[in-house]
Design an enzyme around this catalytic site. Structure first.
Site, mmCIF file in Angstrom:
data_model
loop_
_atom_site.group_PDB
_atom_site.id
_atom_site.type_symbol
_atom_site.label_atom_id
_atom_site.label_comp_id
_atom_site.label_asym_id
_atom_site.label_seq_id
_atom_site.Cartn_x
_atom_site.Cartn_y
_atom_site.Cartn_z
ATOM 1 N N LEU A 1 0.810 -1.217 0.000
ATOM 2 C CA LEU A 1 0.000 0.000 0.000
ATOM 3 C C LEU A 1 0.845 1.269 0.000
ATOM 4 C CD1 LEU A 1 -2.817 -1.136 2.449
ATOM 5 C CD2 LEU A 1 -2.616 -1.519 -0.016
ATOM 6 N N ASP B 1 -0.947 2.871 -10.673
ATOM 7 C CA ASP B 1 -1.912 1.991 -11.364
ATOM 8 C C ASP B 1 -2.029 2.253 -12.861
ATOM 9 O OD1 ASP B 1 -2.485 0.965 -8.820
ATOM 10 O OD2 ASP B 1 -4.107 2.397 -8.491
ATOM 11 N N HIS C 1 -4.230 -4.838 -8.192
ATOM 12 C CA HIS C 1 -5.108 -3.749 -7.763
ATOM 13 C C HIS C 1 -6.542 -4.289 -7.640
ATOM 14 C CE1 HIS C 1 -6.593 0.247 -7.124
ATOM 15 N NE2 HIS C 1 -7.550 0.014 -7.993
#
Ligand code: GAR
Length: 205
Positions: free
Chosen positions: A88, A148, A107
């Site tokens: 994280l 991401d 993810h």
């Protein structure tokens, strides 16, 4: 293929990798080390139980030294692939550059929806329910310098159910999506079946 697995919390994804290596579902892959972002991560206990070396490399504790410390550790381990499995935090730029197309992340949503900075853990599931989308899932992708945004390797979807809570959706996505596609992506990479062409992933037959 030697891998390092980065973790921050419970470590259910790490456990799925360990279990599938032990059962032979993942072949020719060895976890060289589990690297945790904090010493409270339960994933460390899972590594210990499986006899896998573990180490804490904390961004908070190391500050500006974090990137170099990570890179030095990875280079000394000689790993072929870095797996962010419930990690994280964000790796430093030097590490990301040095291991371009050799770092993968799981993810808990279908990228490019419900991702980016701040979208981690339970938050994507809360946002999915707030928006009322009817499917969600998980994505394995290569890591680049943006949150991401690297090339997508695998995705798997589940229906969002009318009585879902963020927690029930999270659990279903972990079990039915994350713990399926992360091990699968690792195996595809170990088998040399993944190539990145023009920033897109191609899975060789
Ligand atoms: C998982 O749902 C993973 O996809 C998510 O954190 C959870 C950790 O679970 N990762 C992210 O949100 C990364 N942006 P785990 O520690 O039990 O594997």
């Amino acid at each position: 293929m030697k891998i390092a697995v980065f973790v921050s919390g419970g470590g259910t994804n790490l456990q799925a990798i360990i279990d599938k290596i032990e059962s032979g579902e993942i072949r020719n892959v060895e976890i060289s080390e589990v690297i945790a972002s904090n010493d409270k991560a339960f994933a460390i206990e899972r590594a210990k139980k499986a006899g896998i070396p573990s180490k804490v490399i904390s961004k908070k504790a190391l500050g500006d030294e974090y990137d170099d410390a990570t890179l030095t550790e990875l280079n000394s381990l000689g790993v072929d692939l870095v797996v962010l499995a419930g990690f994280l935090s964000m790796l430093g730029q030097k590490t990301v550059k040095a291991y371009a197309n050799r770092i993968i992340n799981i993810h808990p949503a279908l990228i490019p929806s419900f991702c980016g900075q701040g979208m981690y853990g339970i938050r994507p599931h809360e946002a999915v329910l707030a928006k009322g989308v009817k499917v969600s899932g998980a994505t394995v992708h290569f890591v680049n310098e943006h949150y991401d945004e690297g090339p997508i390797i695998l995705q798997k979807a589940v229906d969002v159910l009318p009585d879902d809570t963020p927690e029930s959706l999270q659990k279903r996505i972990m079990v039915e999506c994350e713990q399926v596609i992360l091990p699968k992506a690792i195996q595809l990479i170990a088998d040399g079946k993944i190539e990145v062409v023009n920033n897109l992933v191609r899975v060789k037959p």
